[in-house]
Design a protein around this motif. Structure first.
Motif, PDB file in Angstrom:
ATOM      1  N   LEU A   1       0.827  -1.210   0.000  1.00  0.00           N
ATOM      2  CA  LEU A   1       0.000   0.000   0.000  1.00  0.00           C
ATOM      3  C   LEU A   1       0.863   1.263   0.000  1.00  0.00           C
ATOM      4  CD1 LEU A   1      -2.557  -1.028   2.785  1.00  0.00           C
ATOM      5  CD2 LEU A   1      -2.870  -1.235   0.327  1.00  0.00           C
ATOM      6  N   ARG A   2       2.124   1.104   0.328  1.00  0.00           N
ATOM      7  CA  ARG A   2       3.061   2.217   0.400  1.00  0.00           C
ATOM      8  C   ARG A   2       4.176   2.005  -0.617  1.00  0.00           C
ATOM      9  NH1 ARG A   2      -0.263   4.589   2.894  1.00  0.00           N
ATOM     10  NH2 ARG A   2      -0.495   4.813   5.128  1.00  0.00           N
ATOM     11  N   GLY A   3       4.600   3.073  -1.251  1.00  0.00           N
ATOM     12  CA  GLY A   3       5.695   2.995  -2.217  1.00  0.00           C
ATOM     13  C   GLY A   3       7.025   3.376  -1.588  1.00  0.00           C
ATOM     14  N   TYR A   4       8.103   2.950  -2.216  1.00  0.00           N
ATOM     15  CA  TYR A   4       9.444   3.207  -1.682  1.00  0.00           C
ATOM     16  C   TYR A   4      10.054   4.529  -2.160  1.00  0.00           C
ATOM     17  CZ  TYR A   4       9.945  -1.393   0.488  1.00  0.00           C
ATOM     18  OH  TYR A   4       9.805  -2.484   1.310  1.00  0.00           O
ATOM     19  N   SER A   5       9.393   5.211  -3.093  1.00  0.00           N
ATOM     20  CA  SER A   5       9.979   6.419  -3.682  1.00  0.00           C
ATOM     21  C   SER A   5      10.279   7.503  -2.642  1.00  0.00           C
ATOM     22  CB  SER A   5       9.057   6.988  -4.757  1.00  0.00           C
ATOM     23  OG  SER A   5       8.785   6.016  -5.741  1.00  0.00           O
ATOM     24  N   TYR A   6       9.320   7.782  -1.759  1.00  0.00           N
ATOM     25  CA  TYR A   6       9.516   8.835  -0.750  1.00  0.00           C
ATOM     26  C   TYR A   6      10.505   8.407   0.343  1.00  0.00           C
ATOM     27  CZ  TYR A   6       8.291  12.439   2.705  1.00  0.00           C
ATOM     28  OH  TYR A   6       8.337  13.460   3.616  1.00  0.00           O
TER      29      TYR A   6
ATOM     30  N   THR B   1       9.038   4.929 -13.364  1.00  0.00           N
ATOM     31  CA  THR B   1      10.122   5.050 -12.369  1.00  0.00           C
ATOM     32  C   THR B   1       9.684   4.484 -11.027  1.00  0.00           C
ATOM     33  OG1 THR B   1      10.888   7.048 -13.495  1.00  0.00           O
ATOM     34  CG2 THR B   1      11.748   6.665 -11.279  1.00  0.00           C
ATOM     35  N   SER B   2       8.451   4.846 -10.616  1.00  0.00           N
ATOM     36  CA  SER B   2       7.891   4.347  -9.353  1.00  0.00           C
ATOM     37  C   SER B   2       7.798   2.822  -9.366  1.00  0.00           C
ATOM     38  CB  SER B   2       6.506   4.964  -9.125  1.00  0.00           C
ATOM     39  OG  SER B   2       5.808   4.315  -8.096  1.00  0.00           O
ATOM     40  N   LEU B   3       7.326   2.257 -10.479  1.00  0.00           N
ATOM     41  CA  LEU B   3       7.201   0.798 -10.624  1.00  0.00           C
ATOM     42  C   LEU B   3       8.553   0.104 -10.482  1.00  0.00           C
ATOM     43  CD1 LEU B   3       4.670   0.143 -13.541  1.00  0.00           C
ATOM     44  CD2 LEU B   3       4.620  -0.935 -11.286  1.00  0.00           C
ATOM     45  N   ILE B   4       9.581   0.676 -11.124  1.00  0.00           N
ATOM     46  CA  ILE B   4      10.919   0.074 -11.082  1.00  0.00           C
ATOM     47  C   ILE B   4      11.492   0.128  -9.672  1.00  0.00           C
ATOM     48  CG2 ILE B   4      13.315   0.344 -11.893  1.00  0.00           C
ATOM     49  CD1 ILE B   4      11.981   1.331 -14.605  1.00  0.00           C
ATOM     50  N   ILE B   5      11.344   1.297  -9.005  1.00  0.00           N
ATOM     51  CA  ILE B   5      11.842   1.442  -7.616  1.00  0.00           C
ATOM     52  C   ILE B   5      11.158   0.410  -6.719  1.00  0.00           C
ATOM     53  CG2 ILE B   5      11.823   2.957  -5.576  1.00  0.00           C
ATOM     54  CD1 ILE B   5      12.228   5.330  -7.557  1.00  0.00           C
ATOM     55  N   ASP B   6       9.834   0.301  -6.841  1.00  0.00           N
ATOM     56  CA  ASP B   6       9.087  -0.650  -6.002  1.00  0.00           C
ATOM     57  C   ASP B   6       9.398  -2.101  -6.369  1.00  0.00           C
ATOM     58  OD1 ASP B   6       7.869   1.318  -4.446  1.00  0.00           O
ATOM     59  OD2 ASP B   6       6.212   1.574  -5.848  1.00  0.00           O
ATOM     60  N   ARG B   7       9.691  -2.351  -7.632  1.00  0.00           N
ATOM     61  CA  ARG B   7      10.075  -3.709  -8.080  1.00  0.00           C
ATOM     62  C   ARG B   7      11.383  -4.127  -7.409  1.00  0.00           C
ATOM     63  NH1 ARG B   7      11.386  -8.037  -8.735  1.00  0.00           N
ATOM     64  NH2 ARG B   7      11.406  -9.426 -10.539  1.00  0.00           N
ATOM     65  N   VAL B   8      12.314  -3.185  -7.318  1.00  0.00           N
ATOM     66  CA  VAL B   8      13.619  -3.458  -6.701  1.00  0.00           C
ATOM     67  C   VAL B   8      13.449  -3.819  -5.222  1.00  0.00           C
ATOM     68  CG1 VAL B   8      15.832  -2.420  -6.001  1.00  0.00           C
ATOM     69  CG2 VAL B   8      14.935  -2.037  -8.323  1.00  0.00           C
ATOM     70  N   PHE B   9      12.633  -3.058  -4.507  1.00  0.00           N
ATOM     71  CA  PHE B   9      12.526  -3.248  -3.053  1.00  0.00           C
ATOM     72  C   PHE B   9      11.502  -4.301  -2.635  1.00  0.00           C
ATOM     73  CE2 PHE B   9      14.582   0.892  -3.434  1.00  0.00           C
ATOM     74  CZ  PHE B   9      15.641   0.729  -2.548  1.00  0.00           C
ATOM     75  N   PHE B  10      10.386  -4.392  -3.357  1.00  0.00           N
ATOM     76  CA  PHE B  10       9.392  -5.429  -3.035  1.00  0.00           C
ATOM     77  C   PHE B  10       9.813  -6.796  -3.579  1.00  0.00           C
ATOM     78  CE2 PHE B  10       6.186  -1.907  -2.572  1.00  0.00           C
ATOM     79  CZ  PHE B  10       5.753  -2.242  -1.303  1.00  0.00           C
ATOM     80  N   GLY B  11      10.629  -6.781  -4.621  1.00  0.00           N
ATOM     81  CA  GLY B  11      11.051  -8.034  -5.237  1.00  0.00           C
ATOM     82  C   GLY B  11      10.027  -8.588  -6.213  1.00  0.00           C
TER      83      GLY B  11
END
Length: 450
Positions: free
Chosen positions: A15-20, A174-184
């Protein structure tokens, strides 16, 4: 950064993104690489970074009004913005609502309002898109503004094809890629956020208010003594600024349809309101100085009180927990925070792999109507819960932290298990429900002595 910490349901369910958080994680990483990751720096640098951005946003607001009107009006808008008690209370907090508000001001400074030659479609749309990535609700105030821009734009197809679509694809990508990296895995957090808060309306788990709450309490409270100037400014302002008022009314109306309501949710409309307040002050004649003095004094006290005194205990108590990191008992220590969930910060304010626990309160995502979270179960019978949870002395926490209102109910548990009070921390002058006026720190005598 340090391979320990706590992730709540928002992260577990995407529910939360890693960008911020990545902004602050980067600061932490730099401090770590420089071997300067002292706990006080971890606490203060994010706040200072937020404060610098807030100051920059205030200047942007001044420059915008100076361009749209004149230096005199800009000065009064700036004055109103700096007077606002709620701005002082919120602008240094690392909430997504704060960043959403700052990005709204930055975007507004690039918005092509009628009669302005400063507007940049690409810039303001990029800033809105970034705000939406951080907090999807950021789109709400901008719906009337973007629609107005679209209607007055002569090259509508160009606006969509060369600005809206590229900006949307780049920021969401960009948001999708950042979250893909951290969520796996691939996660579209903006969609999950919308499902959770709007479609399923699960925010009501954290409390609900009547539909009119933002009109009768929310907006009047965050505006404070600015209210009469806001109304006066709305009446006086030229037609071309009605779009700002529409953004305020539209945002409050949309949020009113959601059951869970908080003051911070409508923080992004405050800069729009300050524009009208400043416009009002600029056009006051005989009462201008008196009105300015009234605004300054009436906002100074709540700003100082809410910023420095009210509910400060949840931060102050962390210094007592930090001390456990500085002695040889760290590996044996176990801190249990028996307070309404998320009452205190966690590992960012301790900065050592101390064993810590707090009462959980995740919402139920399965549709079970009889679901009760851990915090509610605990508060329904604190003594019974403690005796059941810590049936064996080896399971007992070395330190208990709780609000003063709980002490009476669990006195027998504290005495029987050999706990002694080691600190009393002031929290609030207006205790209510589960929140007491003070926070107590109890230590188990025969477990840790220092």
């Amino acid at each position: 950064i340090n391979n320990y910490g706590y992730l709540n349901l928002g992260w577990a369910k995407g529910l939360r993104g890693y960008s911020y958080p990545l902004i602050f994680a980067s600061i932490y990483k730099v401090l770590q690489l420089l071997a300067k990751d002292d706990v006080q720096l971890l606490i203060w640098i994010p706040r200072l970074a937020q404060a610098v951005l807030a100051a920059f946003a205030d200047v942007k607001l001044y420059l915008l009004v100076q361009h749209l009107e004149n230096a005199e009006t800009a000065k009064w808008v700036y004055f109103c913005q700096l007077c606002s008690w709620f701005t002082w209370y919120s602008c240094t907090r690392t909430l997504t609502n704060t960043m959403e508000t700052l990005l709204t001001i930055f975007a507004l400074s690039c918005y092509p309002i009628k009669g302005s030659k400063m507007g940049s479609s690409c810039k303001y749309l990029t800033l809105i898109a970034f705000a939406i990535v951080i907090r999807p609700t950021a789109v709400i105030p901008w719906i009337p503004l973007v629609l107005s821009h679209f209607l007055q734009e002569q090259r509508k197809a160009d606006l969509i094809l060369y600005h809206c679509i590229p900006v949307g694809l780049v920021t969401v990508g960009t948001s999708l890629i950042i979250d893909r990296v951290f969520f796996g895995e691939w996660v579209l957090v903006q969609l999950n956020f919308l499902k959770f808060n709007v479609l399923q309306n699960l925010g009501t788990f954290y409390g609900s208010h009547p539909w009119h709450w933002y009109f009768t309490q929310g907006l009047p409270v965050i505006l404070g003594t600015h209210v009469p100037f806001f109304i006066h400014g709305c009446v006086l302002a030229p037609k071309r600024y009605r779009i700002f008022l529409m953004a305020v009314i539209w945002t409050v109306l949309v949020y009113s349809t959601l059951s869970h309501k908080e003051f911070r949710f409508i923080y992004p409309v405050l800069p729009f309101c300050m524009f009208f307040c400043g416009y009002s002050l600029k056009h006051l004649k005989a009462w201008k100085k008196s009105a300015a003095s009234f605004l300054l004094l009436s906002n100074l006290l709540p700003a100082l009180y809410t910023g420095l005194i009210h509910q400060r205990g949840s931060l102050d108590v962390m210094s007592h927990i930090q001390q456990l990191c500085n002695n040889s008992y760290q590996s044996q220590a176990f801190v249990f925070i028996m307070m309404p969930c998320h009452s205190t910060p966690f590992y960012s304010h301790v900065h050592c792999p101390l064993k810590m626990r707090f009462l959980q309160c995740p919402p139920d995502l399965t549709g079970n109507e009889s679901y009760t979270d851990e915090a509610d179960v605990f508060y329904s019978n604190p003594l019974g819960w403690l005796n059941k949870e810590f049936y064996n002395d080896t399971l007992l926490p070395s330190h208990l932290i709780f609000f003063s209102v709980l002490e009476q109910e669990i006195t027998s548990f504290l005495a029987l298990r050999n706990y002694e009070k080691t600190a009393t921390v002031f929290h609030t002058h207006v205790p209510q429900g589960r929140i007491g006026s003070h926070i107590y720190v109890y230590r188990r005598k025969n477990k840790i002595n220092h």
